[in-house]
Design a protein around this motif. Structure first.
Motif: not given
Length: 260
Positions: A67-82
């Protein structure tokens, strides 16, 4: 392995954004049937994502939801961390082979009514998120990998009523072109797939249960029908496979021949 699973993508790892419904779900399920381990990325609907994972598992494949909500700063980093935190549970090696940038905001207002906030939102989800998902994914993406961006026929057809949306997809196609040139030396192919009108939940409000709207939508395609999510998923599966190893930097029209 289940008899339902093809072996073409065996032990490949695919990330599909917006994978919990519509076109993204069809893509995730198809890649799972083809043997890939699928990371089903979603924004809010955990139950829908879990259902996709369960369906892939029932077909003999492997998948997990992130789960990662896109459209926010840091979203890509959060997605790859998950992604990084879960992939080791399914394979002994890290990394990814196929990135499908499917998540997007489907519509926008016209020039007269589009707000600055609306403009920023559609570009943040449809352009900025894929850009940084790829940027931060490159160190994970194996040589010979695949990047597939889900564009739209609206990038080549004048549709002033959704001008910002069409503009984001034009930007995504330019992104595809440049990535293909940059990543070619690594054997990585990059292509866009551009659907037309597809029968998904996004279009349900004006399409389903409206015979006149359905007839009009079907008439726009040379093939005379409305697209289905599986029509797009099958094209993505081809581009993800070794059969498409010599195709890169292209926008594959998946509109059924709209606007010919």
């Amino acid at each position: 392995m289940s008899a339902h699973v093809r072996s073409g993508l065996k032990d490949k790892v695919a990330l599909v954004t917006g994978g919990s419904r519509g076109i993204g779900r069809a893509i995730a399920e198809r890649l799972g049937r083809d043997g890939a381990v699928v990371a089903v990325a979603f924004a809010r609907d955990q139950a829908a994502a879990d259902e996709v994972v369960e369906t892939i598992g029932k077909d003999g494949g492997r998948a997990f939801a992130i789960q990662t909500e896109l459209g926010r700063h840091g979203d890509a980093a959060a997605l790859w961390s998950a992604f990084d935190s879960q992939i080791g549970q399914h394979l002994s090696r890290a990394g990814v082979d196929i990135i499908v940038n499917n998540a997007g905001i489907g519509r926008s207002a016209d020039l007269a009514t589009l707000t600055e906030e609306g403009f920023d939102e559609v570009f943040a989800v449809n352009v900025r998120a894929p850009f940084f998902i790829v940027q931060q994914g490159l160190k994970r993406l194996r040589d010979g990998g695949r990047i597939i961006n889900i564009s739209s026929g609206a990038a080549r057809l004048a549709m002033p009523e959704i001008i910002a949306y069409g503009s984001t997809k034009g930007a995504l196609d330019t992104f595809t072109l440049n990535l293909a040139k940059q990543l070619g030396p690594r054997g990585i192919t990059v292509n866009s797939v551009a659907p037309g009108i597809v029968d998904t939940d996004v279009n349900a409000g004006w399409l389903r249960g409206n015979a006149e709207a359905q007839a009009h939508a079907a008439s726009l395609a040379a093939l005379g029908r409305i697209g289905q999510p599986e029509d797009i998923a099958d094209i993505v599966a081809f581009l993800a496979s070794d059969d498409a190893r010599w195709v890169t930097g292209r926008v594959i029209d998946a509109t059924g021949g709209a606007g010919l």
